[in-house]
Design a protein around this motif. Structure first.
Motif, PDB file in Angstrom:
ATOM      1  N   THR A 123      35.296  57.167 -39.928  1.00 51.32           N
ATOM      2  CA  THR A 123      35.701  56.691 -38.796  1.00 51.32           C
ATOM      3  C   THR A 123      35.096  55.605 -37.964  1.00 51.32           C
ATOM      4  N   VAL A 124      35.470  54.856 -37.154  1.00 46.55           N
ATOM      5  CA  VAL A 124      35.220  53.800 -36.498  1.00 46.55           C
ATOM      6  C   VAL A 124      34.727  54.756 -35.448  1.00 46.55           C
ATOM      7  N   VAL A 125      33.472  54.563 -34.907  1.00 48.70           N
ATOM      8  CA  VAL A 125      33.225  55.203 -33.394  1.00 48.70           C
ATOM      9  C   VAL A 125      33.578  54.397 -32.263  1.00 48.70           C
ATOM     10  N   MET A 126      34.394  54.945 -31.365  1.00 48.78           N
ATOM     11  CA  MET A 126      34.853  54.052 -30.335  1.00 48.78           C
ATOM     12  C   MET A 126      34.521  54.727 -28.804  1.00 48.78           C
ATOM     13  N   GLU A 127      34.000  53.756 -27.924  1.00 50.41           N
ATOM     14  CA  GLU A 127      33.981  54.245 -26.526  1.00 50.41           C
ATOM     15  C   GLU A 127      35.304  53.609 -25.917  1.00 50.41           C
ATOM     16  N   ASN A 128      35.619  52.362 -26.675  1.00 50.29           N
ATOM     17  CA  ASN A 128      36.938  51.646 -26.028  1.00 50.29           C
ATOM     18  C   ASN A 128      37.300  50.793 -27.275  1.00 50.29           C
ATOM     19  N   ASP A 344      38.547  39.953 -28.738  1.00 54.22           N
ATOM     20  CA  ASP A 344      37.492  39.707 -27.457  1.00 54.22           C
ATOM     21  C   ASP A 344      36.294  40.299 -27.471  1.00 54.22           C
ATOM     22  N   ILE A 345      35.318  39.960 -28.439  1.00 53.25           N
ATOM     23  CA  ILE A 345      33.872  40.901 -28.874  1.00 53.25           C
ATOM     24  C   ILE A 345      33.096  39.991 -27.892  1.00 53.25           C
ATOM     25  N   GLU A 346      32.485  40.556 -26.918  1.00 52.06           N
ATOM     26  CA  GLU A 346      31.394  39.961 -26.375  1.00 52.06           C
ATOM     27  C   GLU A 346      30.036  39.928 -26.910  1.00 52.06           C
ATOM     28  N   GLU A 347      29.583  40.917 -27.673  1.00 51.13           N
ATOM     29  CA  GLU A 347      28.244  41.022 -28.383  1.00 51.13           C
ATOM     30  C   GLU A 347      28.581  41.735 -29.875  1.00 51.13           C
ATOM     31  N   LEU A 348      28.038  41.127 -30.603  1.00 50.80           N
ATOM     32  CA  LEU A 348      27.984  41.821 -32.008  1.00 50.80           C
ATOM     33  C   LEU A 348      26.767  41.936 -32.323  1.00 50.80           C
ATOM     34  N   HIS A 349      26.359  43.228 -33.173  1.00 50.41           N
ATOM     35  CA  HIS A 349      25.199  43.573 -33.448  1.00 50.41           C
ATOM     36  C   HIS A 349      25.191  43.949 -34.886  1.00 50.41           C
ATOM     37  N   THR A 365      45.611  43.198 -37.310  1.00 51.42           N
ATOM     38  CA  THR A 365      46.117  44.484 -36.606  1.00 51.42           C
ATOM     39  C   THR A 365      46.045  44.184 -34.808  1.00 51.42           C
ATOM     40  N   ARG A 366      46.654  44.731 -34.108  1.00 55.35           N
ATOM     41  CA  ARG A 366      46.537  44.267 -32.661  1.00 55.35           C
ATOM     42  C   ARG A 366      45.216  45.123 -32.278  1.00 55.35           C
ATOM     43  N   ARG A 367      44.898  46.238 -32.759  1.00 61.49           N
ATOM     44  CA  ARG A 367      43.775  47.092 -32.511  1.00 61.49           C
ATOM     45  C   ARG A 367      42.818  46.523 -33.253  1.00 61.49           C
ATOM     46  N   LEU A 368      41.541  46.149 -32.953  1.00 66.77           N
ATOM     47  CA  LEU A 368      40.381  45.894 -33.697  1.00 66.77           C
ATOM     48  C   LEU A 368      40.061  47.026 -34.356  1.00 66.77           C
ATOM     49  N   SER A 369      39.923  48.290 -33.883  1.00 60.77           N
ATOM     50  CA  SER A 369      39.549  49.543 -34.590  1.00 60.77           C
ATOM     51  C   SER A 369      40.286  49.955 -35.831  1.00 60.77           C
ATOM     52  N   GLU A 370      41.748  49.596 -36.080  1.00 66.04           N
ATOM     53  CA  GLU A 370      42.323  49.715 -37.042  1.00 66.04           C
ATOM     54  C   GLU A 370      41.887  48.853 -38.368  1.00 66.04           C
ATOM     55  N   LEU A 371      41.648  47.662 -37.998  1.00 64.88           N
ATOM     56  CA  LEU A 371      40.942  46.622 -39.002  1.00 64.88           C
ATOM     57  C   LEU A 371      39.524  46.966 -39.531  1.00 64.88           C
ATOM     58  N   LEU A 372      38.901  47.477 -38.567  1.00 65.44           N
ATOM     59  CA  LEU A 372      37.403  47.913 -38.902  1.00 65.44           C
ATOM     60  C   LEU A 372      37.617  49.338 -39.690  1.00 65.44           C
ATOM     61  N   GLU A 373      38.428  50.120 -39.333  1.00 66.40           N
ATOM     62  CA  GLU A 373      38.721  51.273 -40.380  1.00 66.40           C
ATOM     63  C   GLU A 373      38.947  50.946 -41.725  1.00 66.40           C
ATOM     64  N   HIS A 374      39.692  49.897 -41.914  1.00 65.50           N
ATOM     65  CA  HIS A 374      40.018  49.407 -43.226  1.00 65.50           C
ATOM     66  C   HIS A 374      38.876  49.062 -43.836  1.00 65.50           C
ATOM     67  N   GLY A 387      32.708  49.524 -25.458  1.00 67.74           N
ATOM     68  CA  GLY A 387      33.174  48.419 -24.679  1.00 67.74           C
ATOM     69  C   GLY A 387      33.503  47.216 -25.380  1.00 67.74           C
ATOM     70  N   ARG A 388      33.039  46.153 -25.089  1.00 69.67           N
ATOM     71  CA  ARG A 388      33.179  44.964 -25.976  1.00 69.67           C
ATOM     72  C   ARG A 388      32.193  44.618 -26.846  1.00 69.67           C
ATOM     73  N   ARG A 389      31.228  45.720 -27.091  1.00 68.15           N
ATOM     74  CA  ARG A 389      30.001  45.327 -28.105  1.00 68.15           C
ATOM     75  C   ARG A 389      30.556  46.026 -29.354  1.00 68.15           C
ATOM     76  N   VAL A 390      30.516  45.384 -30.665  1.00 69.49           N
ATOM     77  CA  VAL A 390      30.692  45.928 -31.823  1.00 69.49           C
ATOM     78  C   VAL A 390      29.262  45.961 -32.430  1.00 69.49           C
ATOM     79  N   THR A 391      29.028  47.089 -33.228  1.00 71.18           N
ATOM     80  CA  THR A 391      27.742  47.384 -33.853  1.00 71.18           C
ATOM     81  C   THR A 391      28.032  47.564 -35.347  1.00 71.18           C
TER      82      THR A 391
END
Length: 394
Positions: A123-128, A344-349, A365-374, A387-391
């Motif tokens: 699963t995608v790990v999410m703080e937000n 609205d991804i402020e930082e990508l690593h 998808t409206r939620r980024l987490s749903e798309l990343l789960e796919h 937050g708005r950082r995606v790793t």
């Protein structure tokens, strides 16, 4: 190609035995088929695989086929802002069906690997989470520096600036430009990240703006030409006027038309300006020369002004306007670049990279987490949102 070929390809997909070339063929075939043909074939597959104890190694076709049917049904009952218009069923529903059957559910094949491991615990790990906005937050910028948020501005103020907000025939929002007296008064219509926005100019030309795009237009077109300037990606349906050509300026490129439909992408990251012709004809000009396109072809003008022409993958080019991301042998950097244009991804690593290339068409998808789960389900990558950082991890 007859229905027996469709039957074979869908069966191969259901068994997860489909090859990369066959997946491409399946998507192209569904694009040409009637919805009843695919629906009937899904009925056959569901009857065959849901009623027997068949458990392939790589995934369970029961869930896949159920989700295909469920998703096709859901797409026709969503509210008008989200559904693919039934009025344009001939093209749009089939485009969507190709995506749903060929890509949405396990919806991707990696270039040289299939995933056979147990994905249940991934699963995608999410703080937000990162959400797309509920509606387009479009802005109108005037030459004097005044900026209006069109969805929050009084209608009388907008009317003074030549803008009216109405409903379109598909149940969405249409921004209509009304002519004002000052022909030289330039205005910029900007669509920020997270939505598309539709604009109708004074001549009847309709423009659809992709996320993060803008168009600058005059309050009234001149007598000899209709000139606009753009940034980002836009789709034009130009009202025909043989006495007044429509000219789109994008970076070092000018696209001249009388009346036609075409897509223009002008992003610095895209290494130039891409013009793709859907119907009619356009003339593409740069400082190095000019060329005339025919439908189904694409002109690319690089930063030096050189023009190259080739056949266009229309499904890939037009995916954004139909509500999809389309990846064609994309590596993880290219995939994430597409997502950054919308979310609205402020930082990508990206911590690690593999040689995997994605071939997929994925509903936005409206939620980024749903798309990343796919994406996690069909690759070795894992994702974390803080937050708005995606790793991106491996």
């Amino acid at each position: 190609m007859n229905n027996s070929r469709l039957q074979y390809l869908l069966t191969q997909y259901a068994k997860n035995n489909i090859e990369k070339a066959e997946l491409r063929e399946l998507l192209e075939l569904i694009d040409k088929k009637n919805v009843e043909d695919v629906d009937n074939e899904l009925d056959r597959l569901i009857a065959k695989y849901l009623d027997i104890d068949y458990k392939p190694e790589k995934f369970n076709p029961d869930n896949t086929l159920r989700k295909i049917r469920s998703t096709l049904t859901d797409r026709t009952t969503e509210n008008n802002r989200d559904l693919i218009s039934l009025k344009h069923r001939r093209y749009r529903i089939w485009w969507a069906a190709a995506i749903l059957v060929g890509a949405l559910l396990l919806f991707t094949v990696l270039f040289n690997r299939y995933q056979s491991d147990d994905l249940q615990g991934r699963t995608v790990v999410m703080e937000n989470d990162i959400f797309l906005p509920d509606q387009a937050q479009v802005r109108l910028s005037l030459a004097n520096g005044t900026v209006y948020n069109l969805m929050e501005t009084d209608k009388s103020v907008l009317a003074n600036e030549g803008i009216e907000i109405v409903g379109d025939e598909e149940g969405g929002i249409l921004f209509v430009v009304r002519q004002t007296n000052n022909e030289g008064d330039l205005k910029t219509f900007t669509n920020p990240k997270g939505n598309t926005a539709k604009l109708r100019l004074t001549d009847g030309t309709t423009v659809l703006l992709n996320s993060g795009s803008s168009i600058t237009y005059p309050s009234a077109f001149g007598l000899s030409e209709r000139n606009v300037q753009i940034t980002g990606e836009l789709y034009f349906e130009v009202a025909r006027d043989e006495n007044k050509p429509f000219v789109v300026s994008a970076g070092n490129t000018a696209v001249k038309v009388l009346g036609t439909a075409f897509n223009v992408t002008a992003n610095p990251a895209a290494n130039g300006v891409y013009t793709t012709l859907v119907e009619g004809s356009v003339e593409v000009t740069s400082k190095q020369g000019k060329t005339v396109l025919v439908p189904g072809t694409q002109a690319v003008v690089n930063h030096q002004g050189n023009i190259s022409i080739g056949d266009a993958r229309m499904r890939d080019v037009l995916a954004w306007k139909e509500g999809y991301f389309s990846f064609n042998d994309y590596n993880i950097d290219q995939v994430m670049e597409q997502l950054e244009r919308w979310y609205d991804i402020e930082e990508l690593h990206i911590e690690t990279r593999t040689d995997d290339l994605f071939v997929a068409s994925i509903i936005r998808t409206r939620r980024l987490s749903e798309l990343l789960e796919h994406l996690e389900r069909i690759s070795s990558y894992k994702f974390k949102i803080e937050g708005r950082r995606v790793t991106v991890m491996n």
